[in-house]
Motif scaffolding. Structure first.
Motif, PDB file in Angstrom:
ATOM      1  N   LEU A  34       0.826  -1.208   0.000  1.00 23.09           N
ATOM      2  CA  LEU A  34       0.000   0.000   0.000  1.00 23.09           C
ATOM      3  C   LEU A  34       0.862   1.261   0.000  1.00 23.09           C
ATOM      4  O   LEU A  34       0.565   2.235  -0.698  1.00 23.09           O
ATOM      5  CB  LEU A  34      -0.920   0.007   1.214  1.00 23.09           C
ATOM      6  N   GLY A  37       2.330   1.400  -3.414  1.00 20.59           N
ATOM      7  CA  GLY A  37       1.266   1.473  -4.402  1.00 20.59           C
ATOM      8  C   GLY A  37       0.638   2.843  -4.496  1.00 20.59           C
ATOM      9  O   GLY A  37       0.278   3.305  -5.586  1.00 20.59           O
ATOM     10  N   GLY A  38       0.503   3.531  -3.372  1.00 24.10           N
ATOM     11  CA  GLY A  38      -0.053   4.876  -3.399  1.00 24.10           C
ATOM     12  C   GLY A  38       0.875   5.900  -3.999  1.00 24.10           C
ATOM     13  O   GLY A  38       0.429   6.925  -4.534  1.00 24.10           O
ATOM     14  N   VAL A  45      -0.081   0.890 -10.337  1.00 22.24           N
ATOM     15  CA  VAL A  45      -0.264   0.441  -8.963  1.00 22.24           C
ATOM     16  C   VAL A  45      -0.337  -1.082  -8.862  1.00 22.24           C
ATOM     17  O   VAL A  45       0.218  -1.671  -7.927  1.00 22.24           O
ATOM     18  CB  VAL A  45      -1.517   1.108  -8.336  1.00 22.24           C
ATOM     19  N   LEU A  49       1.793  -3.881  -6.483  1.00 23.81           N
ATOM     20  CA  LEU A  49       1.128  -4.846  -5.610  1.00 23.81           C
ATOM     21  C   LEU A  49       1.528  -6.273  -5.978  1.00 23.81           C
ATOM     22  O   LEU A  49       1.785  -7.110  -5.098  1.00 23.81           O
ATOM     23  CB  LEU A  49      -0.387  -4.681  -5.694  1.00 23.81           C
ATOM     24  N   ASN A 202      -2.463   8.014  -5.039  1.00 19.59           N
ATOM     25  CA  ASN A 202      -3.389   7.718  -3.941  1.00 19.59           C
ATOM     26  C   ASN A 202      -2.659   7.886  -2.608  1.00 19.59           C
ATOM     27  O   ASN A 202      -2.141   6.922  -2.037  1.00 19.59           O
ATOM     28  CB  ASN A 202      -3.943   6.300  -4.088  1.00 19.59           C
ATOM     29  N   PHE A 205      -3.575   5.625   0.423  1.00 15.18           N
ATOM     30  CA  PHE A 205      -2.913   4.320   0.402  1.00 15.18           C
ATOM     31  C   PHE A 205      -1.562   4.404   1.107  1.00 15.18           C
ATOM     32  O   PHE A 205      -1.200   3.543   1.916  1.00 15.18           O
ATOM     33  CB  PHE A 205      -2.682   3.863  -1.045  1.00 15.18           C
ATOM     34  N   THR A 206      -0.805   5.446   0.764  1.00 14.88           N
ATOM     35  CA  THR A 206       0.543   5.594   1.302  1.00 14.88           C
ATOM     36  C   THR A 206       0.523   5.793   2.810  1.00 14.88           C
ATOM     37  O   THR A 206       1.317   5.185   3.547  1.00 14.88           O
ATOM     38  CB  THR A 206       1.254   6.774   0.610  1.00 14.88           C
ATOM     39  N   MET A 208      -1.880   4.905   4.934  1.00 14.48           N
ATOM     40  CA  MET A 208      -2.321   3.659   5.561  1.00 14.48           C
ATOM     41  C   MET A 208      -1.203   2.620   5.544  1.00 14.48           C
ATOM     42  O   MET A 208      -0.999   1.882   6.521  1.00 14.48           O
ATOM     43  CB  MET A 208      -3.566   3.127   4.850  1.00 14.48           C
ATOM     44  N   GLY A 209      -0.475   2.560   4.430  1.00 19.69           N
ATOM     45  CA  GLY A 209       0.652   1.631   4.353  1.00 19.69           C
ATOM     46  C   GLY A 209       1.720   1.949   5.377  1.00 19.69           C
ATOM     47  O   GLY A 209       2.271   1.053   6.024  1.00 19.69           O
TER      48      GLY A 209
END
Length: 409
Positions: A34, A37-38, A45, A49, A202, A205-206, A208-209
């Motif tokens: 995440l 991916g962000g 992305v 993943l 995103n 995403f970053t 949260m990761g």
């Protein structure tokens, strides 16, 4: 009197190590996936993943079949283990490693070999062929990860020097950061770098990761005590202290220089602190952890925002800038901020810092050479870089036949 070796696992230690193993796997899946991916564009992305996901499978098989043997086998060799543990044939369900089942300890270590090459994919994101990535990471793991693991933790060279690397400053972060730097230079810069179009697609995403990485890192560092004891408790506290300091320093630097503290900035600052405290987590003081986090964040900030652009290398997601540089700073400062009772009698902090520095230099050189060889093989076999049309259209569609976001939906 010498204590007798345990004949049965300690239930508390075993329970903690089972939890720690899950936490470290969580760092890669989905934490790192995440986070990275962000940071890439929406058309790439899925490629990130998939790369992180496949690393979990590929490195697990590599570790089980021969990696664990050549990392952990024979402490008589300075640079590599031996073939005594191929396919983990030496182990039974009752085999112990200290106070925990060896099966648990080896699975814990498996999560480390999973995340290390996964870290590297951020350096060449959005432009390397998937096939080349598989060849590169496999060969580099054999040539660099396993030997450096043995040198640091398997009774090899760094162990003989008395180097302190509690949870992987050399083994994981410097090792991956240097390989990532070599890879991004050999693959070349992305089209349009540097430019306004290469922005994260995103940011949630970053963030949260990064949050999952922060939580998972307690397994990474405190779990490296291999017991539910005072060492694990101190490692947990120092890990959190360093990370908190690093977040505030990165945020402050952005606020002063760019006039706004960004979400990507505080997330990156957290990772910088986590990286830097990794080798010191079991040996530093709480004040030392705060200092390590603050100093590493300051240095990593300028590496990622200034040095990279000055030298014009496209380390896409700052693998070298955060993991490589943060690992170097943390490994060296491990020798400076040592709490009382850690060093062997007669060893000064200056001597320890020199030993730490030597281990850093060896890891840098070893990983760089291994990466150059592995990338050279991948280039001959498949070529390293996707075509211009593929890069423009995105790796998701061309490499994996899917798209993350359906424009018609």
């Amino acid at each position: 009197m010498a204590q007798e070796a345990p004949t049965a696992p300690d239930s508390g230690d075993t329970a903690w190590m089972l939890v720690s193993t899950v936490l470290v796997l969580l760092m890669t899946l989905p934490g790192l996936a995440l986070f990275y991916g962000g940071l890439v564009r929406g058309k790439n992305v899925l490629s990130i993943l998939v790369q992180c996901f496949v690393m979990a499978a590929l490195m697990s098989v590599l570790w089980i079949t021969f990696g664990a043997s050549f990392a952990t086998g024979s402490d008589e060799n300075l640079f590599i283990g031996d073939s005594s543990k191929l396919m983990l044939g030496h182990m039974t369900a009752d085999t112990l490693n200290g106070t925990i089942p060896e099966s648990v300890w080896l699975t814990f270590q498996m999560t480390f070999i999973i995340i290390t090459p996964a870290l590297m994919v951020g350096a060449f994101a959005e432009r390397m062929k998937f096939s080349a990535m598989l060849i590169f990471t496999t060969l580099w793991t054999i040539l660099s990860y396993l030997p450096v693991w043995h040198m640091a933790w398997g009774g090899g060279l760094f162990h003989d020097w008395g180097v302190l690397d509690f949870a992987g400053g050399t083994v994981v972060h410097i090792n991956a950061g240097i390989a990532g730097l070599v890879a991004c230079i050999m693959v070349g810069r992305r089209r349009g770098y540097p430019g306004p179009n290469l922005v994260p697609h995103n940011v949630p995403f970053t963030v949260m990761g990064a949050g999952l990485l922060w939580v998972g890192w307690f397994g990474f560092n405190a779990g490296s005590a291999c017991a539910a004891d005072a060492s694990a408790g101190m490692a947990m506290l120092t890990t959190h202290a360093a990370t908190a300091a690093a977040v505030l320093v990165w945020m402050g630097m952005e606020w002063m220089i760019q006039k706004k503290p960004t979400a990507v900035g505080v997330a990156t600052g957290a990772v910088a602190g986590l990286v830097a405290v990794t080798p010191a987590a079991g040996s530093t003081t709480v004040g030392g952890a705060l200092a390590i986090g603050a100093i590493s964040s300051f240095v990593c900030y300028f590496t990622a925002t200034k040095l990279k652009h000055a030298l014009k290398f496209d380390d896409s997601l700052d693998v070298f800038g955060v993991h490589g540089v943060g690992g170097i700073v943390g490994a060296i400062l491990t020798g400076v901020f040592v709490r009382e009772g850690i060093l062997e009698e007669g060893v000064t902090t200056a001597q320890q810092t020199w030993a730490q520095t030597l281990s850093v230099l060896v890891t840098i050189g070893w990983s760089a050479v291994a990466a150059f060889i592995a990338l050279g093989v991948a280039k001959v076999v498949t070529g390293l870089r996707v075509s211009e049309d593929v890069e423009v259209g995105g790796l998701d569609r061309s490499e994996h036949g899917e798209e993350a976001y359906n424009s018609e939906g």
